[in-house]
Design an enzyme around this catalytic site. Structure first.
Site, short mmCIF file in Angstrom:
data_model
loop_
_atom_site.label_atom_id
_atom_site.label_comp_id
_atom_site.label_asym_id
_atom_site.label_seq_id
_atom_site.Cartn_x
_atom_site.Cartn_y
_atom_site.Cartn_z
N CYS A 80 16.53 59.13 -68.42
CA CYS A 80 17.30 58.75 -67.24
C CYS A 80 18.39 59.76 -66.92
O CYS A 80 18.69 60.03 -65.77
CB CYS A 80 17.97 57.40 -67.46
SG CYS A 80 16.81 56.12 -67.78
N VAL B 26 19.08 61.06 -63.31
CA VAL B 26 20.24 60.66 -62.50
C VAL B 26 20.90 61.88 -61.87
O VAL B 26 21.27 61.86 -60.70
CB VAL B 26 21.24 59.85 -63.35
CG1 VAL B 26 22.56 59.68 -62.62
CG2 VAL B 26 20.65 58.50 -63.68
#
Lengths: 519, 552
Positions: free
Chosen positions: A153, A157
């Protein structure tokens, strides 16, 4: 001293001693400021009621005990299925440690996988330097033939561009220009491990088929008679893929297993450490474009992959984790239809044996109610088999199941007289399952190791089928596909049924009048 | 003449047996055990018969004198339930070795008896004779007598070595042992005018306990049950009962008759299987007790209980009637009385197409005749081959039998339900019959049968009988000879049609690979269009068995 060097007790026993019990009781009484036990008990009972269930199912934001994992886990699982391939997860190293331990605890094998170890500065300035250094280090230290990149992630992001990063890394000499580095973006905040499997596999195939990220011309498909096979994310991959190979060979079908991780998760102990073992060769991965068709065992693990393959002119077929007689019939007949090869006598005999075994034992399964949870395809396959046995898969829950999956499950239920009281629950978690088990009890629960809490809380006996299974060893070696696999699942279910009968009849002088030798 | 052969002779000369009474003097002497056919498949031996008859006595030690096989293979093989002691489940054997065969096993037996008394202190030990010690001449009667005197404990020889004959004879020899050594040796603490004996009831799966609460309610006391959930003291006192009910029709008739002769206890043959049979048995017990001096109010209490329980049971089986309509049953029972099960099944609307009468008496057969009418299909001795044929030709939808016939039924793709001693459910009394219906219902409608009857979906026509039969169905359906059998089977077809049908295209796709085309052949024969081909395919699993009849 409560522990004694002459006779060292392990934790099962040690803390039952009076000293520890006293200590724990004191802590509870003096420091914990605990609630009144009667109140605790009241709430415990309330949590079993339909009223609580309603509140539980109205829950919107909180997920409790989810039965799913994240995309990169699936990506790593798919990547290790290629020849000498090192999965490289671009992002923070902690995530990657989880995938390694998760897979190792299930398969009882080391899992080789690295990360780009992004830290705070990488999060601020982008992870390019981590990619450059990471690829160089991995290449030099672990000598892979291919590095398959996926992401956590963190990288997603901040929006790191894998394609550009890998190109830059190659330009900077991290790895040779010709070295294969396929990639896939696998954010955990989208989908689940089955999505990650799909993305990673598609990434690798796309890399080989569509010109290695623009560095070579795209491959031209020259159709041959081979069949590609994709297993999907599967805790039984070791047994299953070997069983599938056996079936292909019995039928005389030429095949390529894509992402064949059956050997890397089952290496022999003979004094040699194998970081890489078996797997689909890179040549086969590229040549897979020429195959007549691609068969996927798990539809929801391969939606994008199959669409991609289909766009290159192949026939594609997806199953839903076929278990049992009809589902395996369907699988074999499809193979037969595509390849023109007949189904050999040997397999027909295996079929007859499974039917025979089901008939011998059907009385014990018939009419029993089951709850199942797990990945969407696994749920579908198991529910189908239970219906075939005359059992009722009353609750079928899949945290990573979708609306489309729900409709498919309900259609399955509608097709059987045993499915009329059965429901599919997409997107729900194991805390929902807990409410279901309390308010609409069933005879048995089928799920992974985490089901043992449900088993303890609700008293519903757990049959461990799924991923992960951490607390029982070596189940992954036994297939659940093919007629042999159906037999294994049947025996697993029956074992639990008979164990329960024994358990319920073994109190000396009270219930043991039914503690019989012959069942 | 040794005492064993005298006992056997005596058992054969059973006065209460109608069959025996009709024989000539010479025929009677020959005995009634049919000589087994060497090389033929056979059932259990006399030892087994004796053991299973007495094994349900729960508080005694059952010691098998012989090499390991006799006890090793029979250990705990019946689900007789005990309300207390579990000693009967312990496996005791002298495990004779070569040296014992050479020098004799009597000392070993004596020591084994001593060790049991030292370790377990049971009220009695039943010592079972087997072939090997019988042949080498071990005198178990003498050892038991000596041990009994030495230890002041009942040690009962059960002299029924396997080679003397059948299981049924063994049942009787076990009865003889009880008569000679046990019954009448102790006195009950108290007696009542309501005391009865149940003879030949084994409490399988605890089914006696489905009757007992009812007897308790009516006020009838089971003084002794021979031998289900039995205790030694109870059977020793059983001679003080007022009446006896024979539950298993043939096994222990000698016990019932001799108790009538010795102690004046009248007996009747009854059954607790089925609603009306249960009611009849309860009434009969009450009437006989009243005849022997019990207050007449007993009958009123009985009638009240019967009326209430009957209403409940009939209401409970009502729901099965529609599901059972037109369903045919083949009954192959050993111990459980055929006629009584026949009545029970008929109550639920099942049609019985045949029943075995191998172990039934002529009264039993008369009863069956009465129940099933003149076309009653009574099968003397059904060989597995005949059984298979019968099932395969679909003369029955389900077979009820003991475990040994299970595999014949399954291989013939026929629903099957265990109603003998290894079954897992209690079928006795008003509650039991409902349970039986539930189990039959489950067996009939289990989806696995469709799977069994359907060939592998890729199979070709020449390969199997199902497909041949189907082709025939198709011909008759499109203008061939009408098949009344097929028409009868309509409900059958409806049920199987729910199975996931195979897409015709798939079959067509894979058929060429087999080199033969069932579908095409059928299409040619019948000029069927693609659509009707599909329809015929869908019927495929539906009527294979009935069509087979037509095909033959």
């Amino acid at each position: 001293m409560t522990q004694n060097a002459e006779n060292v007790l392990d934790h099962f026993e040690l803390f039952r001693g009076p000293e520890y019990q006293q200590m724990l009781a004191n802590k509870r009484a003096l420091f914990e400021n605990a609630h009144d036990p009667a109140e605790v008990e009241r709430i415990r009972e309330w949590a079993k009621t339909p009223e609580y269930r309603e509140k539980n199912f109205a829950r919107e934001e909180l997920t409790i005990n989810p039965a799913k994992a994240c995309q990169p886990l699936g990506a790593v699982f798919a990547s290790v299925g290629f020849e000498s391939t090192l999965p490289f997860v671009h992002g923070s190293q902690g995530c990657v440690a989880y995938y390694r331990s998760h897979l190792s605890r299930h398969f009882k094998e080391p899992t080789s996988c690295v990360s780009s170890s992004m830290t705070e500065d990488a999060a601020v300035f982008g992870g390019l330097n981590n990619m450059i250094d990471g690829l160089a280090n991995s290449y030099n230290m672990y000598k892979p033939k291919m590095i398959a990149v996926s992401t956590t992630c963190m990288a997603e992001v901040i929006g790191d561009d894998l394609n550009a990063f890998i190109k830059t890394s190659k330009e900077k000499g991290s790895v040779p220009a010709k070295f294969d580095v396929p990639f896939a973006h696998t954010p955990a905040f989208v989908g689940s491990h089955v999505t990650g499997y799909d993305n990673a596999l598609k990434g690798i195939i796309e890399y080989f088929w569509d010109g290695k990220a623009g560095s070579e011309p795209k491959l031209e498909r020259q159709p041959n008679k081979k069949i590609n096979f994709v297993g999907g994310f599967d805790g039984y991959t070791v047994g299953n893929i070997r069983e599938i190979k056996r079936i292909f060979e019995l039928m005389g079908i030429e095949y390529t297993i894509l992402a064949d991780n059956s050997d890397v998760f089952d290496t022999p102990t003979d004094g040699e450490f194998r970081m890489y073992e078996g797997g689909t060769t890179l040549k086969d991965a590229a040549n897979a474009i020429n195959a007549k068709a691609t068969v996927s065992m798990q539809q929801y693990c391969t939606e994008k992959t199959l669409a991609f393959i289909e766009s290159h002119g192949q026939q594609v077929v997806a199953f839903n984790h076929p278990v049992g007689v009809s589902a395996t019939d369907d699988f074999l007949m499809t193979l037969s239809r595509i390849t023109g090869k007949s189904i050999p006598k040997g397999l027909e005999q295996e079929r007859g044996r499974l039917v025979d075994a089901m008939a011998d034992s059907s009385a014990h399964i018939h009419g029993k109610k089951f709850a199942i949870y797990g990945d969407p395809d696994l749920c579908y396959g198991l529910a189908g088999f239970l219906l075939e046995l005359g059992a009722e898969p009353t609750h079928v829950l899949s945290t990573n199941g979708t609306k489309a999956w729900e409709e498919k499950m309900q259609a399955l239920f509608a097709g059987s007289q045993f499915g009329k009281d059965c429901h599919a629950y997409p997107g729900r978690d194991l805390w929902h399952m807990r409410s279901l088990l309390f308010t609409e009890p069933v005879d048995f629960l089928i799920g992974n190791t985490y089901g043992k809490y449900l088993e303890r809380d609700t008293g519903t006996p757990l049959i461990r089928i799924g991923f992960p299974v951490f607390d029982r060893h070596h189940h992954h070696r036994y297939p659940v596909w093919g007629y042999q696999g159906g037999m294994n699942v049947l025996v697993k279910i029956l074992d639990k049924i008979f164990e329960e009968i024994d358990k319920n009849t073994n109190v000396v002088g009270k219930t043991d009048y039914s503690f019989d030798i012959i069942r | 003449m040794t005492s064993l052969s005298a006992t056997i002779q005596d058992a054969f000369n059973e006065a209460a047996c109608a069959k025996n009474a009709n024989k000539s003097e010479a025929a009677r002497k020959k005995g009634c055990t049919k000589q087994l056919q060497p090389g033929g498949v056979a059932g259990g031996c006399a030892f087994d018969g004796a053991k299973i008859a007495l094994q349900p006595f729960t508080d005694v030690a059952h010691l098998v004198h012989g090499p390991i096989a006799c006890e090793g293979n029979s250990w705990d093989n019946r689900g007789s339930a005990s309300s207390g002691p579990d000693l009967w489940r312990r496996s005791f054997t002298t495990d004779m070795h070569e040296i014992d065969v050479v020098f004799g096993g009597e000392k070993r037996l004596y020591k084994a008896i001593k060790e049991i008394i030292d370790k377990y202190d049971p009220p009695a030990i039943f010592v079972y004779q087997t072939c090997v010690p019988a042949m080498i001449g071990d005198d178990i009667n003498a050892v038991c007598k000596f041990a009994a005197a030495r230890f002041g404990r009942s040690v009962i020889p059960v002299n029924s070595p396997g080679f003397v004959g059948s299981k049924n004879l063994g049942n009787k020899l076990a009865g003889e042992a009880l008569l000679e050594y046990v019954i009448g040796t102790q006195e009950p603490d108290r007696t009542t005018p309501y005391d009865i004996n149940l003879i030949g009831e084994y409490n399988l799966s605890g089914e006696l306990w489905q009757i007992k609460p009812l007897l308790d309610e009516i006020g009838i006391r089971i003084l002794s049950c021979i031998s289900g959930d039995g205790k030694y003291r109870e059977v020793a006192c059983s001679h003080r009962a007022r009446v006896a009910m024979m539950v298993c029709s043939k096994a222990m008739i000698n016990v019932a008759r001799k108790m009538r002769e010795r102690y004046g206890i009248p007996f009747f043959e009854g059954s607790f299987y089925g609603i009306q049979d249960t009611s009849e048995a309860l009434r009969k017990i009450a009437l006989m007790l009243i005849e022997r001096g019990a207050p007449p109010q007993l009958l009123e209490r009985t009638e009240a209980a019967v009326a209430r329980e009957e209403a409940k049971a009939f209401a409970a089986i009502e729901r099965f009637k529609t599901r059972f309509a037109g369903k045919k049953v083949l009954l192959v029972t050993g111990g459980v009385k055929s006629w009584s099960v026949v009545a029970a099944l008929q109550e639920a609307g099942l049609e019985i197409v045949g029943t075995s009468v191998k172990k039934s008496t002529s009264e039993d057969k008369e009863r069956i005749q009465k129940l099933m009418g003149h076309d009653a299909h009574m099968i003397e001795d059904l060989t597995p081959r005949e059984m298979y044929k019968m099932l395969k030709e679909a003369k029955a939808d389900i077979m009820l039998s003991g475990g040994k016939s299970q595999f014949v039924a399954l291989k013939a793709a026929m629903p099957w339900l265990d109603i003998n001693q290894e079954r897992c459910h209690a079928y006795m009394g008003y509650v039991g019959i409902v349970k039986l219906m539930e189990e039959i219902d489950k067996a009939l409608y289990n989806p696995i049968w469709d799977q069994l009857r359907t060939p592998a979906p890729w199979d070709n026509a020449e390969g199997n009988w199902q497909a041949k039969a189907l082709a025939q169905v198709h011909v008759s359906a499109t203008g061939g000879a009408p098949s009344s059998v097929g028409a009868e089977k309509a409900p059958h077809a409806k049920r199987t049609r729910s199975r996931k049908t195979v897409e015709l295209s798939i079959i067509e796709d894979c058929v060429p690979a087999h080199g033969s085309t069932a579908v095409d052949t059928m299409a040619q024969d019948t000029n069927a269009s693609a659509a009707s081909k599909r329809a015929s395919e869908n019927k495929m699993p539906a009527q294979p068995v009935s069509a087979l009849q037509a095909a033959e």
